[in-house]
Scaffold this motif. Structure first.
Motif, PDB file in Angstrom:
ATOM      1  N   ILE B 289       0.857  -1.194   0.000  1.00  0.00           N
ATOM      2  CA  ILE B 289       0.000   0.000   0.000  1.00  0.00           C
ATOM      3  C   ILE B 289       0.891   1.242   0.000  1.00  0.00           C
ATOM      4  CG2 ILE B 289      -0.240   0.430   2.503  1.00  0.00           C
ATOM      5  CD1 ILE B 289      -3.260   0.596   2.055  1.00  0.00           C
ATOM      6  N   ASP B 290       0.462   2.282  -0.701  1.00  0.00           N
ATOM      7  CA  ASP B 290       1.166   3.567  -0.629  1.00  0.00           C
ATOM      8  C   ASP B 290       0.512   4.357   0.502  1.00  0.00           C
ATOM      9  OD1 ASP B 290       1.891   6.258  -0.855  1.00  0.00           O
ATOM     10  OD2 ASP B 290       2.130   6.111  -3.029  1.00  0.00           O
ATOM     11  N   MET B 291       1.172   4.349   1.668  1.00  0.00           N
ATOM     12  CA  MET B 291       0.515   4.871   2.871  1.00  0.00           C
ATOM     13  C   MET B 291       0.232   6.363   2.774  1.00  0.00           C
ATOM     14  SD  MET B 291      -1.002   4.346   5.736  1.00  0.00           S
ATOM     15  CE  MET B 291      -0.724   2.624   6.157  1.00  0.00           C
ATOM     16  N   ASN B 292       1.150   7.125   2.183  1.00  0.00           N
ATOM     17  CA  ASN B 292       0.895   8.572   2.104  1.00  0.00           C
ATOM     18  C   ASN B 292      -0.335   8.861   1.239  1.00  0.00           C
ATOM     19  OD1 ASN B 292       2.903   9.446   3.862  1.00  0.00           O
ATOM     20  ND2 ASN B 292       4.463   9.274   2.257  1.00  0.00           N
ATOM     21  N   GLU B 293      -0.436   8.149   0.147  1.00  0.00           N
ATOM     22  CA  GLU B 293      -1.593   8.317  -0.734  1.00  0.00           C
ATOM     23  C   GLU B 293      -2.875   7.879  -0.006  1.00  0.00           C
ATOM     24  OE1 GLU B 293      -0.812   6.917  -4.905  1.00  0.00           O
ATOM     25  OE2 GLU B 293      -2.700   5.827  -4.523  1.00  0.00           O
ATOM     26  N   HIS B 294      -2.789   6.735   0.681  1.00  0.00           N
ATOM     27  CA  HIS B 294      -3.943   6.218   1.432  1.00  0.00           C
ATOM     28  C   HIS B 294      -4.373   7.230   2.505  1.00  0.00           C
ATOM     29  CE1 HIS B 294      -6.577   3.310   3.374  1.00  0.00           C
ATOM     30  NE2 HIS B 294      -5.920   3.451   4.518  1.00  0.00           N
ATOM     31  N   LEU B 295      -3.409   7.783   3.225  1.00  0.00           N
ATOM     32  CA  LEU B 295      -3.735   8.758   4.279  1.00  0.00           C
ATOM     33  C   LEU B 295      -4.361  10.009   3.679  1.00  0.00           C
ATOM     34  CD1 LEU B 295      -0.660   8.497   6.697  1.00  0.00           C
ATOM     35  CD2 LEU B 295      -3.020   7.799   7.146  1.00  0.00           C
ATOM     36  N   GLU B 296      -3.868  10.441   2.529  1.00  0.00           N
ATOM     37  CA  GLU B 296      -4.476  11.623   1.891  1.00  0.00           C
ATOM     38  C   GLU B 296      -5.946  11.371   1.571  1.00  0.00           C
ATOM     39  OE1 GLU B 296      -4.032  14.833   1.633  1.00  0.00           O
ATOM     40  OE2 GLU B 296      -2.348  14.295   2.918  1.00  0.00           O
ATOM     41  N   ARG B 297      -6.227  10.153   1.099  1.00  0.00           N
ATOM     42  CA  ARG B 297      -7.611   9.792   0.788  1.00  0.00           C
ATOM     43  C   ARG B 297      -8.466   9.862   2.061  1.00  0.00           C
ATOM     44  NH1 ARG B 297      -6.258   5.876  -2.714  1.00  0.00           N
ATOM     45  NH2 ARG B 297      -6.100   4.353  -1.043  1.00  0.00           N
ATOM     46  N   LEU B 298      -7.933   9.305   3.169  1.00  0.00           N
ATOM     47  CA  LEU B 298      -8.678   9.332   4.434  1.00  0.00           C
ATOM     48  C   LEU B 298      -8.906  10.776   4.904  1.00  0.00           C
ATOM     49  CD1 LEU B 298      -6.956   6.515   6.573  1.00  0.00           C
ATOM     50  CD2 LEU B 298      -8.990   6.332   5.138  1.00  0.00           C
ATOM     51  N   ARG B 299      -7.835  11.582   4.860  1.00  0.00           N
ATOM     52  CA  ARG B 299      -7.933  12.956   5.368  1.00  0.00           C
ATOM     53  C   ARG B 299      -8.962  13.753   4.575  1.00  0.00           C
ATOM     54  NH1 ARG B 299      -1.534  12.951   5.177  1.00  0.00           N
ATOM     55  NH2 ARG B 299      -1.085  12.139   7.266  1.00  0.00           N
ATOM     56  N   THR B 300      -8.920  13.599   3.244  1.00  0.00           N
ATOM     57  CA  THR B 300      -9.866  14.330   2.392  1.00  0.00           C
ATOM     58  C   THR B 300     -11.302  13.914   2.729  1.00  0.00           C
ATOM     59  OG1 THR B 300      -8.202  14.338   0.675  1.00  0.00           O
ATOM     60  CG2 THR B 300     -10.459  14.821  -0.013  1.00  0.00           C
ATOM     61  N   HIS B 301     -11.478  12.609   2.850  1.00  0.00           N
ATOM     62  CA  HIS B 301     -12.824  12.103   3.139  1.00  0.00           C
ATOM     63  C   HIS B 301     -13.324  12.598   4.504  1.00  0.00           C
ATOM     64  CE1 HIS B 301     -16.221   9.317   3.164  1.00  0.00           C
ATOM     65  NE2 HIS B 301     -15.900   9.044   4.418  1.00  0.00           N
ATOM     66  N   TYR B 302     -12.518  12.432   5.523  1.00  0.00           N
ATOM     67  CA  TYR B 302     -12.977  12.804   6.865  1.00  0.00           C
ATOM     68  C   TYR B 302     -13.167  14.316   6.989  1.00  0.00           C
ATOM     69  CZ  TYR B 302     -12.196   7.968   8.314  1.00  0.00           C
ATOM     70  OH  TYR B 302     -12.271   6.602   8.437  1.00  0.00           O
ATOM     71  N   ARG B 303     -12.339  15.094   6.295  1.00  0.00           N
ATOM     72  CA  ARG B 303     -12.524  16.553   6.331  1.00  0.00           C
ATOM     73  C   ARG B 303     -13.881  16.914   5.725  1.00  0.00           C
ATOM     74  NH1 ARG B 303      -7.771  18.403   4.072  1.00  0.00           N
ATOM     75  NH2 ARG B 303      -8.735  18.022   2.049  1.00  0.00           N
ATOM     76  N   GLN B 304     -14.197  16.282   4.600  1.00  0.00           N
ATOM     77  CA  GLN B 304     -15.502  16.535   3.976  1.00  0.00           C
ATOM     78  C   GLN B 304     -16.651  16.175   4.916  1.00  0.00           C
ATOM     79  OE1 GLN B 304     -15.158  14.150   0.458  1.00  0.00           O
ATOM     80  NE2 GLN B 304     -14.143  15.777  -0.741  1.00  0.00           N
ATOM     81  N   GLN B 305     -16.507  15.047   5.582  1.00  0.00           N
ATOM     82  CA  GLN B 305     -17.586  14.610   6.491  1.00  0.00           C
ATOM     83  C   GLN B 305     -17.723  15.586   7.656  1.00  0.00           C
ATOM     84  OE1 GLN B 305     -18.341  12.684   3.947  1.00  0.00           O
ATOM     85  NE2 GLN B 305     -19.496  11.536   5.484  1.00  0.00           N
ATOM     86  N   ARG B 306     -16.587  16.073   8.155  1.00  0.00           N
ATOM     87  CA  ARG B 306     -16.625  17.084   9.216  1.00  0.00           C
ATOM     88  C   ARG B 306     -17.383  18.313   8.741  1.00  0.00           C
ATOM     89  NH1 ARG B 306     -11.708  21.001   9.933  1.00  0.00           N
ATOM     90  NH2 ARG B 306     -12.579  21.453   7.864  1.00  0.00           N
ATOM     91  N   ASP B 307     -17.090  18.745   7.501  1.00  0.00           N
ATOM     92  CA  ASP B 307     -17.748  19.944   6.979  1.00  0.00           C
ATOM     93  C   ASP B 307     -19.254  19.735   6.835  1.00  0.00           C
ATOM     94  OD1 ASP B 307     -15.331  21.221   6.957  1.00  0.00           O
ATOM     95  OD2 ASP B 307     -14.931  20.861   4.825  1.00  0.00           O
ATOM     96  N   VAL B 308     -19.623  18.548   6.387  1.00  0.00           N
ATOM     97  CA  VAL B 308     -21.051  18.234   6.254  1.00  0.00           C
ATOM     98  C   VAL B 308     -21.719  18.310   7.629  1.00  0.00           C
ATOM     99  CG1 VAL B 308     -22.685  16.358   5.762  1.00  0.00           C
ATOM    100  CG2 VAL B 308     -20.777  16.814   4.186  1.00  0.00           C
ATOM    101  N   MET B 309     -21.054  17.746   8.621  1.00  0.00           N
ATOM    102  CA  MET B 309     -21.645  17.733   9.956  1.00  0.00           C
ATOM    103  C   MET B 309     -21.725  19.147  10.533  1.00  0.00           C
ATOM    104  SD  MET B 309     -20.741  15.540  13.384  1.00  0.00           S
ATOM    105  CE  MET B 309     -21.597  14.045  12.908  1.00  0.00           C
ATOM    106  N   ALA B 310     -20.660  19.907  10.393  1.00  0.00           N
ATOM    107  CA  ALA B 310     -20.659  21.263  10.949  1.00  0.00           C
ATOM    108  C   ALA B 310     -21.758  22.107  10.297  1.00  0.00           C
ATOM    109  CB  ALA B 310     -19.287  21.905  10.750  1.00  0.00           C
ATOM    110  N   ALA B 311     -21.886  21.973   8.985  1.00  0.00           N
ATOM    111  CA  ALA B 311     -22.928  22.748   8.286  1.00  0.00           C
ATOM    112  C   ALA B 311     -24.315  22.328   8.771  1.00  0.00           C
ATOM    113  CB  ALA B 311     -22.796  22.540   6.780  1.00  0.00           C
ATOM    114  N   ALA B 312     -24.510  21.025   8.962  1.00  0.00           N
ATOM    115  CA  ALA B 312     -25.819  20.531   9.418  1.00  0.00           C
ATOM    116  C   ALA B 312     -26.110  21.044  10.830  1.00  0.00           C
ATOM    117  CB  ALA B 312     -25.849  19.003   9.379  1.00  0.00           C
ATOM    118  N   ILE B 313     -25.104  21.084  11.677  1.00  0.00           N
ATOM    119  CA  ILE B 313     -25.302  21.585  13.046  1.00  0.00           C
ATOM    120  C   ILE B 313     -25.668  23.061  13.010  1.00  0.00           C
ATOM    121  CG2 ILE B 313     -24.096  22.125  15.206  1.00  0.00           C
ATOM    122  CD1 ILE B 313     -22.498  19.535  14.790  1.00  0.00           C
TER     123      ILE B 313
END
Lengths: 416, 416
Positions: B289-313
């Motif tokens: 696995i390319d860990m840096n690439e994998h982590l970037e994917r996770l960070r992008t995804h979780y940041r988006q989910q955070r934004d969705v949640m904050a906006a909903a709140i």
């Protein structure tokens, strides 16, 4: 008041942490070296193809759930399998009685944590399994050990000690740890009459029994043994493992105990269930394997290895040792004359190309030093034969040297 | 003197076993229910195909060794990977500093066992991770908690308490537990200045710091944070885990600490290395696995989910709550007015189809009851939106009902 920045403050550690492991380990890269020390399963009997298939199935079918904290159906399926196997072996349990652990070793730790506080007494067999001793030490408990006989723990001595402790108001044990069937390292099995007496004592003196049944399925004679748990489910915490019947590297075992105890043991695990990914794979494996057939293969193989080892001992060591032929399990426990120091013999044997475990490691005070544990499960027949021959040469040379030293000493004394 | 044969003797258990889990769990089978309570990774980001390939490879290439107690090259390879990743994150360690554990949770247990005896003081943040509280309780330790601010632990209050304790000869802490980066549940991060101050205090007052860095890699801003370990390797025991960056079901994590401490932690594990079969598979996965690439994917995804949640709140709850926008991790921590009882709100929200975690679970005394933990990592955007809307309805109805009760009470008093 500042501390040097490079060294940790060891004075602040819990007082109960031993400084050394329960048993040393050596790395040997010589291919010809024989490891009669390893209490390992026979690697050629690992169901590798079934396991690979199971892993693929588990990941494809249940991957997303199996990789989450709570897992997919696997953990429940394993508990069901354990229930069924327990019924097959005469234990009356349902899922509330079962906790899946990281091997029987975690079961030892959890039981110690559940019951023991510093200064509590734990009574064990002598010899006994070294990891159990270590788990009890880590709880700060006081360990007292009672000899093994050819038919297991000397229950009579145990009873005398209980009576004396009660009469003199000395501490009674909170826990008795025993491996009644195919003992590690002793190779012996507790008789049925003694099992009943032990349970009566547990009830009379209010101690819990920790029953380690890691080798129970590896029965070479077909004679069934009642588990202590089946005799007193309210007094016994029962340990078992997949390490001997599938493979140790999975690190999966289980505890059986009263639901009230299981509930608290779960709390001790901090809500983390034992590796659900591994459980999912093992659950798939258990569905695809005929366990009775697999166990018969293991029993036949290990019985043959035991016979090879016993014959080699008789041939090479003869009257120099005594042993009880084990009726199951992995281990053959040999006793030399008491003047033999197995710590020295072990070192010499190592240089002759065979590893064995010094019997001292199995005594709480390391005070009995003329016994050895030999393992017949891991090596093949050729290696066993070679290993015992090397041990015998080491023994002969050690004795010759000891006698030479004595002669020299005698000569010296005569001269003086 | 015989005991009833069906019930175990609970009076003999260790005094430090809590009777209840640190957090309740509920089983919901309704597909429409939204689980904002689960602190789980996003299952759609698990590298399933790579894992299946790794499992096959590991079993085919190293099966026999991987299934034995000591394992094949996997465990060493994982330690090497941890070393390299630690260097990448600014920690200066070699293999003697690393211990692979069953998740960060086992790291908590082991650190508690290593250091704590009954009545020792452990100081924590409030709120703090409930499993850590449970691990400390199991050691019989006394827990004292200090508030979190928008930039992490209130180090000033901590310092005052240390000074007072020293001046009045009250107990000083043996251990301080903290999650400095992307706190669970608080979502906040300890400022750099406070990190330095905290380490100065640890040196001055001779306490160990247990640094839980489980979420450290899930950084949404790119701003690096120095670990406490990098500031004082002799005073810090560092915990991390593969649970957030690969998958929790593997139950693999690690500790980093001074080799003298690691050696003792190994003894606490009774010589059993953490599931070598799983380690072998994960080692193969880490190679593929390319860990840096994998982590970037996770960070992008979780940041988006955070934004969705904050906006909903903001949209649904608006001024009813306050929160600090997390810069990483899994959690958003919201505070209502102090008159709101989140235990009641949680129950109502549950009947409205959304699960959340009552903030009380994160306080040692369960005495702060107007906060909630929401998790944005597990649910998809649609579920988050739906869950927050339901929470807002539950809140509105709860408040209306409270006001009605108050009016009724007022009316009753007026009549009387």
């Amino acid at each position: 008041m500042k501390q040097a920045s490079h060294s940790p403050d060891l004075t602040r550690l819990s007082r109960h942490i031993p400084r050394t492991p329960s048993i040393g380990s050596t790395t040997v890269t010589d291919e010809d070296h024989v490891h009669l020390s390893f209490g390992f399963a026979a690697p050629e009997l690992f169901p590798l193809a079934t396991l690979e298939q199971a892993a693929g199935e588990a990941i494809r079918t249940h991957g997303r759930e199996a990789l989450q904290y709570s897992g997919a159906p696997g953990p429940d399926d394993i508990v069901k399998w354990i229930e069924q196997r327990a019924h097959h072996n005469g234990l009356d349990v349902d899922s509330a009685h079962v906790l899946v652990t990281y091997g029987a070793t975690q079961g030892l730790s959890l039981a110690a944590q559940l019951l023991l506080e510093p200064e509590d007494e734990v009574w064990t067999e002598a010899p006994t399994f070294f990891s159990a001793l270590q788990a009890f030490r880590l709880s700060g408990a006081v360990i007292r050990a009672f000899p093994l006989e050819a038919d297991g723990l000397n229950v009579e001595l145990l009873e005398q000690a209980l009576q004396e402790a009660r009469a003199t108001e000395r501490p009674l044990p909170k826990l008795l740890y025993t491996m009644p069937t195919y003992h590690n390292p002793g190779g012996v099995t507790l008789s049925v009459a003694k099992r009943h007496r032990l349970i009566e004592l547990a009830r009379e003196y209010h101690f819990y029994v920790l029953e380690d049944d890691a080798y129970g399925e590896l029965n070479f004679t077909g004679q069934p043994w009642p588990t202590l748990y089946s005799l007193a489910p309210e007094r016994v915490i029962y340990l078992n493992t997949f390490s001997k019947i599938i493979a140790p590297g999975l690190r999966l075992g289980w505890m059986i105990a009263h639901p009230e105890l299981i509930q608290r043991l779960r709390i001790l695990m901090l809500g983390g269930s034992t590796g659900v990914f591994t459980q999912e794979i093992v659950a798939a494996l258990l569905q695809n394997i005929d366990m009775n057939e697999h166990l018969e293969r293991l029993r036949t193989h290990y019985r043959q290895q035991r016979d090879v080892m016993a014959a080699a001992i008789d041939r090479h060591l003869g009257d120099a040792v005594r042993y009880v032929l084990p009726e199951g399990g992995f281990f053959l426990w040999i006793s030399f004359r008491e003047v033999i120091d197995t710590t020295e013999l072990q070192q010499r044997a190592f240089t002759y190309g065979v590893s064995i475990v010094d019997g001292r490691s199995f005594y709480p005070q390391r005070d009995v030093g003329h016994q050895l544990r030999l393992c017949f499960s891991y090596c093949n027949s050729e290696q066993i034969e070679k290993g015992i021959a090397r041990l015998a040469r080491a023994y002969t040379d050690y004795v010759a040297e000891q006698e030479a030293v004595q002669l020299n000493t005698l000569e010296y004394h005569n001269r003086v």
